[in-house]
Design a protein around this motif. Structure first.
Motif, PDB file in Angstrom:
ATOM      1  N   ARG A 179      -3.854   9.491  -1.065  1.00 51.66           N
ATOM      2  CA  ARG A 179      -3.681   8.039  -1.058  1.00 51.66           C
ATOM      3  C   ARG A 179      -4.831   7.316  -1.428  1.00 51.66           C
ATOM      4  O   ARG A 179      -6.064   7.674  -1.231  1.00 51.66           O
ATOM      5  N   GLU A 180      -4.830   6.090  -2.042  1.00 48.69           N
ATOM      6  CA  GLU A 180      -5.929   4.996  -1.993  1.00 48.69           C
ATOM      7  C   GLU A 180      -6.069   4.465  -0.756  1.00 48.69           C
ATOM      8  O   GLU A 180      -5.205   4.176  -0.062  1.00 48.69           O
ATOM      9  N   PRO A 181      -7.425   4.190  -0.660  1.00 48.14           N
ATOM     10  CA  PRO A 181      -7.647   3.623   0.773  1.00 48.14           C
ATOM     11  C   PRO A 181      -7.037   2.195   0.816  1.00 48.14           C
ATOM     12  O   PRO A 181      -6.625   1.339  -0.240  1.00 48.14           O
ATOM     13  N   PHE A 182      -6.346   1.590   1.756  1.00 45.42           N
ATOM     14  CA  PHE A 182      -6.096   0.436   2.194  1.00 45.42           C
ATOM     15  C   PHE A 182      -6.611  -0.786   1.388  1.00 45.42           C
ATOM     16  O   PHE A 182      -7.537  -1.050   1.724  1.00 45.42           O
ATOM     17  N   VAL A 183      -5.589  -1.789   0.694  1.00 43.40           N
ATOM     18  CA  VAL A 183      -6.257  -2.948   0.123  1.00 43.40           C
ATOM     19  C   VAL A 183      -5.353  -3.900   0.498  1.00 43.40           C
ATOM     20  O   VAL A 183      -4.185  -3.834   0.289  1.00 43.40           O
ATOM     21  N   ASN A 184      -5.855  -4.994   1.321  1.00 46.98           N
ATOM     22  CA  ASN A 184      -4.934  -6.033   1.473  1.00 46.98           C
ATOM     23  C   ASN A 184      -4.548  -6.978   0.309  1.00 46.98           C
ATOM     24  O   ASN A 184      -5.522  -7.900   0.073  1.00 46.98           O
ATOM     25  N   ARG A 185      -3.574  -6.886  -0.285  1.00 50.81           N
ATOM     26  CA  ARG A 185      -3.235  -7.792  -1.189  1.00 50.81           C
ATOM     27  C   ARG A 185      -2.495  -8.966  -0.813  1.00 50.81           C
ATOM     28  O   ARG A 185      -1.338  -8.845  -0.364  1.00 50.81           O
ATOM     29  N   PRO A 186      -3.082 -10.155  -1.156  1.00 43.77           N
ATOM     30  CA  PRO A 186      -2.342 -11.399  -0.463  1.00 43.77           C
ATOM     31  C   PRO A 186      -1.263 -11.618  -1.336  1.00 43.77           C
ATOM     32  O   PRO A 186      -1.262 -11.337  -2.353  1.00 43.77           O
ATOM     33  N   ALA A 187      -0.120 -12.411  -0.545  1.00 38.15           N
ATOM     34  CA  ALA A 187       0.888 -12.888  -1.393  1.00 38.15           C
ATOM     35  C   ALA A 187       0.659 -14.294  -2.048  1.00 38.15           C
ATOM     36  O   ALA A 187       1.086 -15.352  -1.849  1.00 38.15           O
ATOM     37  N   THR A 188      -0.432 -14.245  -3.180  1.00 37.07           N
ATOM     38  CA  THR A 188      -0.868 -15.530  -3.784  1.00 37.07           C
ATOM     39  C   THR A 188      -0.316 -15.518  -5.296  1.00 37.07           C
ATOM     40  O   THR A 188      -0.033 -16.546  -5.715  1.00 37.07           O
ATOM     41  N   SER A 189      -0.545 -14.482  -5.861  1.00 31.57           N
ATOM     42  CA  SER A 189      -0.246 -14.392  -7.348  1.00 31.57           C
ATOM     43  C   SER A 189      -0.221 -13.002  -7.858  1.00 31.57           C
ATOM     44  O   SER A 189      -0.682 -12.261  -7.110  1.00 31.57           O
ATOM     45  N   PRO A 190       0.425 -12.706  -9.036  1.00 31.91           N
ATOM     46  CA  PRO A 190       0.497 -11.321  -9.395  1.00 31.91           C
ATOM     47  C   PRO A 190      -0.627 -10.856  -9.928  1.00 31.91           C
ATOM     48  O   PRO A 190      -1.050  -9.651 -10.018  1.00 31.91           O
ATOM     49  N   ILE A 191      -1.737 -11.674 -10.257  1.00 25.79           N
ATOM     50  CA  ILE A 191      -3.140 -11.415 -10.640  1.00 25.79           C
ATOM     51  C   ILE A 191      -3.941 -10.635  -9.629  1.00 25.79           C
ATOM     52  O   ILE A 191      -4.745  -9.735  -9.756  1.00 25.79           O
ATOM     53  N   ALA A 192      -3.649 -10.769  -8.292  1.00 31.81           N
ATOM     54  CA  ALA A 192      -4.119 -10.347  -6.881  1.00 31.81           C
ATOM     55  C   ALA A 192      -3.925  -8.831  -7.116  1.00 31.81           C
ATOM     56  O   ALA A 192      -4.686  -7.922  -6.755  1.00 31.81           O
ATOM     57  N   SER A 193      -2.800  -8.373  -7.798  1.00 27.30           N
ATOM     58  CA  SER A 193      -2.682  -6.911  -7.867  1.00 27.30           C
ATOM     59  C   SER A 193      -3.478  -6.262  -8.831  1.00 27.30           C
ATOM     60  O   SER A 193      -3.985  -5.243  -8.482  1.00 27.30           O
ATOM     61  N   GLU A 194      -3.786  -6.910  -9.840  1.00 28.61           N
ATOM     62  CA  GLU A 194      -4.815  -6.416 -10.941  1.00 28.61           C
ATOM     63  C   GLU A 194      -5.999  -6.177 -10.199  1.00 28.61           C
ATOM     64  O   GLU A 194      -6.783  -5.461 -10.772  1.00 28.61           O
ATOM     65  N   LEU A 195      -6.451  -7.489  -9.648  1.00 26.96           N
ATOM     66  CA  LEU A 195      -7.953  -7.595  -9.195  1.00 26.96           C
ATOM     67  C   LEU A 195      -7.995  -6.320  -8.161  1.00 26.96           C
ATOM     68  O   LEU A 195      -9.094  -5.734  -7.912  1.00 26.96           O
ATOM     69  N   ALA A 196      -7.098  -6.244  -7.155  1.00 24.03           N
ATOM     70  CA  ALA A 196      -7.072  -5.192  -6.150  1.00 24.03           C
ATOM     71  C   ALA A 196      -7.025  -3.786  -6.781  1.00 24.03           C
ATOM     72  O   ALA A 196      -7.574  -2.725  -6.308  1.00 24.03           O
ATOM     73  N   ALA A 203       0.695  -1.160   0.025  1.00 24.32           N
ATOM     74  CA  ALA A 203       0.000  -0.025   0.142  1.00 24.32           C
ATOM     75  C   ALA A 203       1.014   1.227  -0.031  1.00 24.32           C
ATOM     76  O   ALA A 203       0.316   2.272  -0.746  1.00 24.32           O
ATOM     77  N   HIS A 204       1.939   1.390   0.794  1.00 19.86           N
ATOM     78  CA  HIS A 204       2.928   2.412   0.889  1.00 19.86           C
ATOM     79  C   HIS A 204       3.480   2.797  -0.630  1.00 19.86           C
ATOM     80  O   HIS A 204       3.691   3.720  -1.252  1.00 19.86           O
ATOM     81  N   ALA A 205       4.023   1.565  -1.252  1.00 17.95           N
ATOM     82  CA  ALA A 205       4.529   1.572  -2.602  1.00 17.95           C
ATOM     83  C   ALA A 205       3.497   2.301  -3.568  1.00 17.95           C
ATOM     84  O   ALA A 205       3.689   3.123  -4.363  1.00 17.95           O
ATOM     85  N   ASN A 206       2.385   1.754  -3.222  1.00 17.12           N
ATOM     86  CA  ASN A 206       1.269   2.148  -4.442  1.00 17.12           C
ATOM     87  C   ASN A 206       0.917   3.634  -4.218  1.00 17.12           C
ATOM     88  O   ASN A 206       0.367   4.522  -4.969  1.00 17.12           O
ATOM     89  N   ASP A 207       1.070   4.466  -2.925  1.00 11.42           N
ATOM     90  CA  ASP A 207       0.858   5.556  -2.981  1.00 11.42           C
ATOM     91  C   ASP A 207       1.943   6.655  -3.713  1.00 11.42           C
ATOM     92  O   ASP A 207       1.320   7.788  -4.133  1.00 11.42           O
ATOM     93  N   PHE A 208       2.796   6.117  -3.922  1.00  6.59           N
ATOM     94  CA  PHE A 208       3.934   6.803  -4.861  1.00  6.59           C
ATOM     95  C   PHE A 208       4.074   6.212  -6.199  1.00  6.59           C
ATOM     96  O   PHE A 208       4.897   6.772  -7.019  1.00  6.59           O
ATOM     97  N   ALA A 209       3.301   5.068  -6.723  1.00  2.00           N
ATOM     98  CA  ALA A 209       3.348   4.664  -7.961  1.00  2.00           C
ATOM     99  C   ALA A 209       3.134   5.769  -9.066  1.00  2.00           C
ATOM    100  O   ALA A 209       1.678   6.345  -8.972  1.00  2.00           O
ATOM    101  N   PRO A 210       3.808   5.790 -10.038  1.00  2.81           N
ATOM    102  CA  PRO A 210       3.559   6.749 -11.154  1.00  2.81           C
ATOM    103  C   PRO A 210       2.146   6.040 -11.845  1.00  2.81           C
ATOM    104  O   PRO A 210       2.003   4.916 -11.800  1.00  2.81           O
ATOM    105  N   ARG A 211       1.433   7.005 -12.543  1.00  2.00           N
ATOM    106  CA  ARG A 211       0.215   6.449 -13.246  1.00  2.00           C
ATOM    107  C   ARG A 211       0.456   5.424 -13.901  1.00  2.00           C
ATOM    108  O   ARG A 211       1.559   5.375 -14.816  1.00  2.00           O
ATOM    109  N   GLY A 212      -0.106   4.424 -14.143  1.00  2.00           N
ATOM    110  CA  GLY A 212      -0.244   3.179 -15.117  1.00  2.00           C
ATOM    111  C   GLY A 212       0.832   2.258 -14.438  1.00  2.00           C
ATOM    112  O   GLY A 212       1.010   1.113 -15.187  1.00  2.00           O
ATOM    113  N   THR A 213       1.504   2.337 -13.300  1.00  2.00           N
ATOM    114  CA  THR A 213       2.287   1.414 -13.060  1.00  2.00           C
ATOM    115  C   THR A 213       1.918   0.648 -11.579  1.00  2.00           C
ATOM    116  O   THR A 213       2.841  -0.070 -11.037  1.00  2.00           O
ATOM    117  N   ALA A 214       0.812   0.673 -11.206  1.00  2.00           N
ATOM    118  CA  ALA A 214       0.496   0.002  -9.914  1.00  2.00           C
ATOM    119  C   ALA A 214       0.373  -1.441 -10.014  1.00  2.00           C
ATOM    120  O   ALA A 214       0.851  -2.054  -8.988  1.00  2.00           O
TER     121      ALA A 214
END
Length: 411
Positions: free
Chosen positions: A387-404, A312-323
């Motif tokens: 900031r975007e609200p916190f989203v708990n991204r589980p460490a399961t697969s990279p697709i979880a990042s896109e879903l979140a 979540a902290h990293a996504n606060d600073f992610a440039p547009r299109g790189t989340a």
């Protein structure tokens, strides 16, 4: 409305059944190999094999799924893990079990990739937050249920437990195979170069690696630590579950707190709690079962929860299109740490005894805390309203990042 959510429920059910089997294996394997007389170093190699192949599965599974389709890929992965779970009964041999864990790690990454990409496609935008939250909680509860198996049965490890795990792997296929929803397309995962990733959020990169180093070691070797310190088989096997319960209860409150203050403050506080609890477990060895349960719950609340807050902290600073690429890259950082954690921890335990597991964890958490505190002096936090609200991204697969990420857009 029912027709809309039945396919989503089927996927969540399938992955939850799968997590029960994963929980059983995580608990049973270290106990069984220890009871067979093998060293902790032998099992650490088995645990590392699983983490390494899981990491490879995260990178390669999208290509396999894209080539054969979701249902065929899920069926193949589920069948392979089911047969592999039964194969553990051949003999408690570290070399054999390393080969088997290479299979389960790769297939687990593939199964999660199939399920989460399907959820990503089928979930309506207006309800992504609710579905993603339900998915995260239900699959974690299922994992905990599997990890409590030896506490429920009272131990010791019996062959029937591997058969039960095999049955759950097979049953995970039923709701997915019965799903009539259209299978989605899937693209290769996107990642960022390490240098660019570090420039965006240094504290998040170090925090994810450290989370992998500590959590993988305790999750895989914790039951062996319990046996070596005199715990019963049932209680030793429940160590990973107690930590996961703490994470399950604390992840969302900590995440919401990080929405209001500098997320690095929460990361720092979590590292400090991890240090204190690890030192207590490593140096004092409380004899009360209830106190042990509370301490492992606190440890899981602090240490396991760190990964989601780092992302979540990293996504606060992610440039547009790189989340999405950023989150996928952080998952790989966590995976690299998870590959090394059991090997390093077992070497420390071989040198100074079982207390070395938590002294190792305290040392890693101390380095992380110092680095996080230093980073807080180098760059101000992103204002809360940006900031975007916190989203708990589980460490399961990279697709979880896109879903979140799509969940955030949907709300």
């Amino acid at each position: 409305m029912l027709a809309l959510y039945l396919p989503v429920a089927a996927i969540i059910l399938g992955i939850s059944v799968l997590q029960v089997a994963n929980g059983i294996l995580v608990t049973v394997l270290p106990i069984a190999l220890t009871e067979a007389g093998y060293s902790i170093q032998a099992f650490s190699a088995v645990a590392t094999a699983h983490s390494l192949s899981f990491l490879l599965g995260c990178v390669l599974s999208t290509r396999i799924i894209g080539a054969v389709g979701h249902i065929r890929a899920f069926a193949a992965y589920a069948a392979a893990t089911s047969v592999t779970a039964l194969s553990f009964t051949i003999a408690p041999d570290p070399a054999l079990w390393m080969a088997l864990r290479l299979i389960t790690g790769f297939c687990s990454a593939g199964l999660f990739t199939v399920a989460e990409s399907w959820l990503n496609e089928m979930t309506p935008n207006a309800h992504r937050g609710r579905v993603f939250s339900v998915y995260t909680i239900v699959q974690k509860v299922a994992l905990v249920g599997g990890q409590f198996v030896l506490l429920f049965t009272g131990g010791p490890v019996v062959l029937g437990l591997f058969m039960i795990a095999s049955a759950f792997y097979s049953m995970s296929l039923i709701p997915v195979a019965m799903n009539r929803a259209t299978t989605p397309s899937i693209a290769a995962i996107r990642t960022l170069p390490l240098r660019q990733l570090y420039r965006i959020a240094p504290a998040a990169v170090i925090g994810c690696v450290s989370s992998g180093l500590i959590n993988s070691a305790v999750a895989s070797i914790g039951p062996i630590w319990g046996l070596q310190t005199g715990l019963s088989v049932g209680l030793a096997g429940a160590i990973p579950a107690m930590a996961q319960v703490g994470n399950l209860l604390a992840q969302w409150p900590l995440g919401r707190l990080s929405d209001r203050i500098d997320r690095r403050q929460v990361m720092l506080a979590s590292s400090v709690v991890t240090i204190l609890v690890s030192l207590t477990l490593g140096l004092l060895r409380p004899e009360s079962d209830w106190l042990l349960a509370v301490l492992f719950g606190l440890w899981g609340a602090a240490s396991i929860s760190t990964y989601g807050i780092c992302v979540a902290h990293a996504n606060d600073f992610a440039p547009r299109g790189t989340a999405v690429a950023l989150s996928s890259s952080l998952l790989l950082c966590w995976g690299v740490g998870a590959c090394m954690g059991p090997l390093i921890a077992s070497a420390v335990m071989g040198s100074i005894g079982p207390d070395g597991l938590f002294l190792y964890g305290a040392a890693i958490a101390t380095v992380t805390a110092i680095f996080t505190a230093w980073r807080m002096t180098r760059r101000p936090a992103r204002p809360a309203e940006e900031r975007e609200p916190f989203v708990n991204r589980p460490a399961t697969s990279p697709i979880a990042s896109e879903l979140a990420a799509r969940r955030e857009a949907g709300e």
